[in-house]
Design an enzyme around this catalytic site. Sequence first.
Site, PDB file in Angstrom:
ATOM      1  N   LYS A  81       0.824  -1.202   0.000  1.00  0.00           N
ATOM      2  CA  LYS A  81       0.000   0.000   0.000  1.00  0.00           C
ATOM      3  C   LYS A  81       0.866   1.263   0.000  1.00  0.00           C
ATOM      4  O   LYS A  81       1.935   1.300   0.629  1.00  0.00           O
ATOM      5  CB  LYS A  81      -0.899  -0.034   1.239  1.00  0.00           C
ATOM      6  CG  LYS A  81      -2.008   0.989   1.296  1.00  0.00           C
ATOM      7  CD  LYS A  81      -2.893   0.694   2.509  1.00  0.00           C
ATOM      8  CE  LYS A  81      -4.047   1.655   2.647  1.00  0.00           C
ATOM      9  NZ  LYS A  81      -4.908   1.291   3.801  1.00  0.00           N
ATOM     10  N   SER A 157      -9.555   1.245   2.740  1.00  0.00           N
ATOM     11  CA  SER A 157      -8.592   2.018   1.980  1.00  0.00           C
ATOM     12  C   SER A 157      -7.511   1.190   1.296  1.00  0.00           C
ATOM     13  O   SER A 157      -6.686   1.732   0.555  1.00  0.00           O
ATOM     14  CB  SER A 157      -7.936   3.046   2.903  1.00  0.00           C
ATOM     15  OG  SER A 157      -7.251   2.399   3.979  1.00  0.00           O
ATOM     16  N   SER A 181     -10.422  -1.561   6.485  1.00  0.00           N
ATOM     17  CA  SER A 181      -9.667  -1.221   5.277  1.00  0.00           C
ATOM     18  C   SER A 181      -8.999  -2.402   4.596  1.00  0.00           C
ATOM     19  O   SER A 181      -8.569  -2.288   3.454  1.00  0.00           O
ATOM     20  CB  SER A 181      -8.611  -0.153   5.603  1.00  0.00           C
ATOM     21  OG  SER A 181      -9.229   1.069   5.899  1.00  0.00           O
TER      22      SER A 181
END
Length: 476
Positions: A81, A157, A181
């Site tokens: 990420k 996310s 997330s």
Amino acid sequence: MGDALWKLTAAAQAEAVRGGEVSAAELVESHLERVAEINPEVNAITQLLAEHAREAAGRTDRRRAAGEELGPLAGVPFTVKESTAVEGVPTTFGTPRFRDLVAPADAPPVARLRAAGAIPIGHSNLPTLILAGMHTRSELFGDTVNPWDRGRTPGGSSGGDAVAVATGMAALGLGNDSGGSVRVPAQFCGVTGLKPTTGRFPADHRIPGQGDPGPASQLLVTDGPFARSVGDLRLAYEVLSGADPRDPRAVPVPAYGETLPGPVKVAVVADPGGHGVHPTLRAAVATAADALRDAGYDVREVDVPRLDEALDVYGRLTVTEFAPSWPVVRELLGEGGDRYVGRMMERTPPASADEFMKLMGVWLNIRRSWAEFLDEHPLLLGPSFTEPPVEPGLESRDRAGWDRVESGKRLCTVTSFVGVPGVAVPTGTADGLPTGVQIIGRAFREDLCLAAAESIEDQLGVLTPVDPRRGARTAG
């Protein structure tokens, strides 16, 4: 076999490299070819680390040729990420302001995956600063597409990692989760994902030059892996677990606990708190419950403790910690990127110092209630999100959309708040979209969650990899 290397499980990829059946270089090239074919369709990988990956693969192959023992993830490509540091690569958080923020060292989980032989193949997309909403769209890199349906969000996310894994561009992904997330994009994209117990994996979520975050950020955010199968998720879990001097929060708890006397009790909650659940997700929970019954678990319907109170305290604590930096952060989020957090700030006023201290006490008390609940029911089965994948940006569109998304992920929010582990696992498809559930467990009993998730997977199967150009449909 060479043309299909990216389709193999992470375990099979590593075994093939260790055994000399394929080279790490061949494995990496197979994934890079898949990225070249698929990423233009889905925009999940933001910074492709092709040359770094080739160099790492070459080192792996030279080690094997020299007779050295390779790690459990030898040659396996993984994504990271955009908020997690990879040495020598910018950690952009998806904002132009950080496009040159080059990481001086790997974050602890990246270092652990590397030490096990895995190879970072690229950074992956996220909502700007992790704060712009549930949909994976960043100011710097744009929108990531759900490979099942372009009209639905992949979640967030950590949506970039979920999409990369779901489409075969990487065997593993490394995201993080403070309220869904990892688990929500896992459900929306048809893969498995793990949110570990707070303190299970070492991490470093500092932004260079900013120092350590406040107590809510330190205790809510946990890094967690994605995989296409529970077996691969277990491999990543074993590698990532354990203490590290760079993170004093991480504790040396064994990865596997004592066997519980059977049958293990599973509390089932399709509609946490009675706030509503889509029929598709109610059916997914029922299907998973049946699979667990068939596997010998003692399954019973029981609602969770103190849900609404926990959601309220979660909101008050996070807003209070976040409020002083909001004017600066708002500017970094870009046009429209501030709507999601802005609505939260409007709805939840910051607490005073006295109120904040009391809220910290209530937080501990709610954690105690959950520990007692999970002492009676070692596992909890429920949805990661109480609806099928929703349209991109719903949470930022208006108050109704914001409320719907916050309610949809409520079981993720409360379990992050109390710090317990959760494993997301697919249950099939409905109307062409993936369905799934999460298995929540006692603190530091990820092993129980993984075992139950594997029982579900054994009966219901694995959904991915998926080809977005053939498998996805477009919403009308």
